[in-house]
Design a protein around this motif. Structure first.
Motif, PDB file in Angstrom:
ATOM      1  N   SER A 172       0.883  -1.435  -0.198  1.00  0.00           N
ATOM      2  CA  SER A 172      -0.367  -0.123  -0.123  1.00  0.00           C
ATOM      3  C   SER A 172       0.842   1.244  -0.060  1.00  0.00           C
ATOM      4  O   SER A 172       0.216   2.207   0.993  1.00  0.00           O
ATOM      5  CB  SER A 172      -1.451  -0.253   1.023  1.00  0.00           C
TER       6      SER A 172
ATOM      7  N   LEU B  37      -6.879   0.893  -8.386  1.00  0.00           N
ATOM      8  CA  LEU B  37      -6.417  -0.585  -7.595  1.00  0.00           C
ATOM      9  C   LEU B  37      -4.840  -0.883  -8.627  1.00  0.00           C
ATOM     10  O   LEU B  37      -5.760   0.199  -9.854  1.00  0.00           O
ATOM     11  CB  LEU B  37      -6.362  -1.651  -7.553  1.00  0.00           C
TER      12      LEU B  37
ATOM     13  N   TYR C  15      -1.864  -2.064 -10.482  1.00  0.00           N
ATOM     14  CA  TYR C  15      -1.713  -3.905 -11.284  1.00  0.00           C
ATOM     15  C   TYR C  15      -0.149  -3.594 -11.909  1.00  0.00           C
ATOM     16  O   TYR C  15       0.267  -4.847 -12.552  1.00  0.00           O
ATOM     17  CB  TYR C  15      -3.072  -3.905 -11.782  1.00  0.00           C
TER      18      TYR C  15
ATOM     19  N   THR D 242      -5.042  -8.156 -13.787  1.00  0.00           N
ATOM     20  CA  THR D 242      -6.355  -7.858 -13.386  1.00  0.00           C
ATOM     21  C   THR D 242      -7.935  -8.935 -13.278  1.00  0.00           C
ATOM     22  O   THR D 242      -8.468  -8.178 -12.329  1.00  0.00           O
ATOM     23  CB  THR D 242      -6.802  -6.470 -13.755  1.00  0.00           C
TER      24      THR D 242
ATOM     25  N   TYR E  27      -7.773  -9.385  -7.321  1.00  0.00           N
ATOM     26  CA  TYR E  27      -7.710  -8.258  -7.915  1.00  0.00           C
ATOM     27  C   TYR E  27      -9.281  -7.763  -7.819  1.00  0.00           C
ATOM     28  O   TYR E  27     -10.115  -7.113  -7.135  1.00  0.00           O
ATOM     29  CB  TYR E  27      -7.467  -8.138  -9.325  1.00  0.00           C
TER      30      TYR E  27
ATOM     31  N   GLY F 166     -10.892  -7.303  -3.839  1.00  0.00           N
ATOM     32  CA  GLY F 166     -10.086  -5.378  -3.909  1.00  0.00           C
ATOM     33  C   GLY F 166     -10.955  -5.158  -4.724  1.00  0.00           C
ATOM     34  O   GLY F 166     -11.756  -3.959  -3.973  1.00  0.00           O
TER      35      GLY F 166
ATOM     36  N   ILE G  83      -0.824  -7.956  -4.797  1.00  0.00           N
ATOM     37  CA  ILE G  83      -1.587  -6.269  -5.078  1.00  0.00           C
ATOM     38  C   ILE G  83      -0.802  -5.419  -4.716  1.00  0.00           C
ATOM     39  O   ILE G  83      -0.561  -5.134  -3.919  1.00  0.00           O
ATOM     40  CB  ILE G  83      -2.680  -7.104  -4.665  1.00  0.00           C
TER      41      ILE G  83
ATOM     42  N   MET H 195      -2.446  -1.932  -2.884  1.00  0.00           N
ATOM     43  CA  MET H 195      -3.675  -1.196  -2.582  1.00  0.00           C
ATOM     44  C   MET H 195      -3.092   0.403  -2.435  1.00  0.00           C
ATOM     45  O   MET H 195      -2.805  -0.403  -0.608  1.00  0.00           O
ATOM     46  CB  MET H 195      -4.326  -2.405  -1.629  1.00  0.00           C
TER      47      MET H 195
ATOM     48  N   TYR I 173     -10.798  -5.197   2.658  1.00  0.00           N
ATOM     49  CA  TYR I 173     -10.318  -6.230   1.570  1.00  0.00           C
ATOM     50  C   TYR I 173      -9.750  -7.997   2.283  1.00  0.00           C
ATOM     51  O   TYR I 173     -10.141  -9.177   1.815  1.00  0.00           O
ATOM     52  CB  TYR I 173      -9.083  -5.419   1.335  1.00  0.00           C
TER      53      TYR I 173
END
Lengths: 505, 505
Positions: free
Chosen positions: A224, A235, A237, A418, A423, A426, A462, A464, A495
């Motif tokens: 993050s 999000l 990717y 994705t 995802y 997410g 991921i 985020m 999440y």
């Protein structure tokens, strides 16, 4: 203003959420819990921002150590199994060494039958001084209209705390049982200037060393350490990689006076300017043969994704203060920011760079330039393309000076699917908390640890973000909005719930 | 190594030598006098070199003041009418001011019916540190095989002392009566970096102010702040001027991260490299329209003069450490060193210039380049040619960035007539002391005070060097040969005798 390269990220590996039926997950209750604790959350962020954990300044190293200690103590108090891992020393230009801040790892529960996620983040910060142009004291978190101004607020202390709050929120044992193995690590505490985006630092070695211990149960990795593109949640990717080059032209054995020697020697600076000018066209086209050909073509689907992204070109222009951008339409602009390579000439070492004037013929000059990497470029191939090209361009000048081209960083790009369940989870979490579809975006910069995690652990990643698009990372007046901080905490809670319900491999 | 621009020169206005018949001038006796005092001369030079009068370092300013005081005391003890003239303060980058070293003027006798010369020189020095690569302590004059190593030995303390010894040698009243008005002044005590070759400093103002007082009786000006070209003595009859430019390209309002923004903005550094690359061809040809056309054509006579100069290309190459020069024959090489313009790109301010790597897109970059001026170039015209050209080249790039070109120095070249009686007198003096014809040479660098003296006083100037070609001015291991120091003193004695016999205007 000086920009330091993001030294790193904070990584938190998270989870082991018991998969309970969805209807038993009381999101609203957790959401209210977060709302009712928000003053406490802001106060903790204030305490953390007050620590000047500027990892680029060796004199601030004690603050970095203190920051890691505070982080470890907090996680320990929450019942985590915490360790401070020694990752070695940093060598200074004068040959002395100084200890790198230890990496904090924390584990909450352990159950190989449950989903286990690792969250990475960092608690060191970029340099900041009031006189750089801050409107408030950079290490005194100041709330102005719901914006929490302070160095490191968005990059990356609030996101790290949001993950910690997530663990705390689950712990009072609401409707689901949770077990979080949580890892907090400080990243490479060096600014780009010293140890660049190679990621080849103590942290990398630590990840490799603990592959079969601390990381053995990890199913997914969450980072993050980035931001949204607009007011719409996002999000991330993909990130670009980076190949960083030194091009050195060496002539006379020492600097010469331009009056006394000007006209007698072929000046290295003239040669260097000449070859640098062959890298990029005035409109930004990369002229090195083979580079553009290697780029994965933009698919219709991708084009559509870019088209759907919320992005205001005018506010972007005014943010950076230019009257005209390289491209005037959204898709071209975003694509060239994220999924096409670019060449930047950063500067020249060895030439006169001070204010005022000086009549020197520099004897040896070293240009620094880098090329951002995207799929399907390969740093090893790029290295050859660039060096072959520059040597051939230089040869045409018939200069007696010596050219040496070296690639000092070769960091690969990172790209996620994705459509991957991570995802999908997410998107569901964003939908629950913000009631919108997230933008699916990329990052133009390089986060080499993502690739390291992927390569070493073989696990999916991921990114985020919860930071705002205008948080001013690495810049003056960095801030984290209270809204993003609090709703971001809720996003993480939602999440983890989604992740807990993914099918275990 | 860092090269500082010669901050200046030391100027000595000399003379009022009673014109006595040539046959009464006992050169041999004076020559023996000098020989018998040479140990004393070397000791005085040692005492002077021991004073670290580095005018570029504000912390050394007390040493500069002490050096001027020592100089004044010595001249006073010799019976001169000495003054220390205040020329104001120097402004530092932080806004504070520090006193400039005073100018020392000294007058020995006064008689408007006699020839009166003014000698200019300087007693401040370039920076020097043992760790820069000196084989000996730079401020401890060390005799190795007849070479006197020490910072400032050749530039310009020994030549100044040689003039002082000349006054002393005449004073015991040998066969001719002498009256010397002698001026010792410290020049602009600022390195090129602060106050460049404009010559527009306190010293210029002082010359203008004292035009009708101290300088009123001066017939000729002698500068000994340069060096021979080879082992053959030389007279210098020209210096190049200098037009120094800043070319600033400004883009975004602040530095940007090359990962995050690369591909979206037209980078100022790319634009700057692009326009700099249009200044000079790979072989050193100046591409700015009009510059080369303005240069006075090389006459056959001049060509012959160059042809006669003693100059070894191979030792020049090995001295500066290059395998190939811009020109491989003597006439072309010397002509391009002295009587053709050259463009040097000194460096770029605002870009990354440190060691290591940094992923910055610099927001504002300022190139520093200069063009050495020769007859018949005119700095005002050059300014227009350069700015018009760069703006037109930049316009073709269609960049949204802003270009600003400014000329911060516009110093004219200086050229003397080698047929002038001053030079004929110089040739006779060289012939008497060294029994050879001097090389008639120019200086590629700029000595703006020469032009100032010429313009303000309307008097003729001669540059009469005594330093060796390999003295290492501004470099490590600067030295003055004992031979040049002692025979140089004799040259000045012989020269004053010749000047005394010039026809008074």
């Amino acid at each position: 203003m000086t920009i330091w390269q993001l030294p790193s990220m904070l990584l938190v590996v998270i989870s082991s959420v018991s998969p309970h039926p969805h209807h038993l997950f009381e999101y609203d209750e957790l959401s209210q819990y977060v709302d009712s604790h928000q003053e406490e959350y802001v106060q903790t962020l204030r305490d953390w921002v007050a620590v000047e954990s500027d990892s680029s300044d060796v004199l601030r190293r004690p603050d970095c150590h203190r920051m890691m200690d505070m982080t470890a103590e907090k996680l320990q108090a929450m019942g985590g199994k915490v360790e401070l891992v020694d990752i070695g020393v940093q060598e200074l230009p004068d040959g002395k060494t100084v200890a790198l801040p230890k990496v904090v790892t924390a584990q909450f529960g352990s159950d190989p039958n449950k989903q286990t996620v690792c969250v990475y983040g960092h608690v060191d910060v970029q340099p900041a001084k009031l006189e750089d142009g801050w409107a408030t004291e950079p290490y005194n978190l100041t709330d102005i209209n719901g914006h929490l101004y302070g160095r490191g607020a968005s990059d990356n202390k609030a996101p790290v705390l949001a993950w910690i709050h997530t663990v705390e929120a689950y712990q009072p044992s609401f409707v689901i049982t949770i077990f979080f193995p949580l890892l907090l690590s400080t990243p490479c505490p060096l600014p780009m200037q010293d140890l660049p985006e190679t990621g080849s630092n103590g942290l990398d070695a630590m990840i490799v060393a603990q592959k079969d211990t601390f990381f053995s149960d990890v199913d997914y990795i969450i980072i993050s350490d980035c931001g949204w593109l607009s007011r719409r949640p996002a999000l991330t990717y993909g990130t670009r990689g980076n190949c960083y080059f030194f091009a050195e032209v060496e002539g006379p054995k020492q600097d010469l006076h331009s009056g006394v020697y000007g006209g007698t020697v072929i000046e290295p600076m003239t040669d260097l300017i000449g070859i640098l000018d062959t890298l990029i066209s005035p409109s930004g086209k990369i002229l090195i043969p083979g580079i553009r050909e290697a780029v994965a073509p933009l698919s219709d689907e991708e084009w559509k994704m870019y088209q759907d992204i919320e992005f205001d070109i005018e506010s972007f222009k005014s943010k950076i203060g230019v009257s005209q951008l390289m491209y005037s339409n959204k898709v071209d602009l975003l694509a060239h920011r994220w999924r096409y390579p670019t060449v930047t000439i950063h500067g020249i070492e060895g030439a006169f760079s001070g204010p005022g004037s000086k009549t020197v013929i520099p004897a040896k000059v070293i240009a620094k330039f880098s090329i951002r990497q995207v799929p399907n470029m390969d740093p090893a191939v790029v290295k050859k393309q660039v060096t072959d090209y520059l040597y051939s361009v230089f040869a045409k000048r018939k200069s007696p000076n010596k050219l040496k081209v070296t690639m000092i960083i070769g960091a690969k790009p990172w790209l996620a699917d994705t459509k991957h369940p991570l995802y999908e989870a997410g998107k569901a979490a964003v939908k629950r908390v913000f009631d919108v579809e997230p933008d699916l975006i990329r990052e133009g910069g390089t986060i080499p640890i993502a690739k390291t995690f992927e390569d070493v652990t073989g696990k999916s990643i991921i990114m985020m973000p919860i930071g705002g698009f205008d948080d001013g990372l690495h810049s003056q007046n960095e801030k984290m909005s209270r809204y993003n901080y609090i709703e971001g905490t809720k996003l993480f809670i939602a999440y983890l719930h989604e992740v807990a319900h993914l099918k275990k491999d």
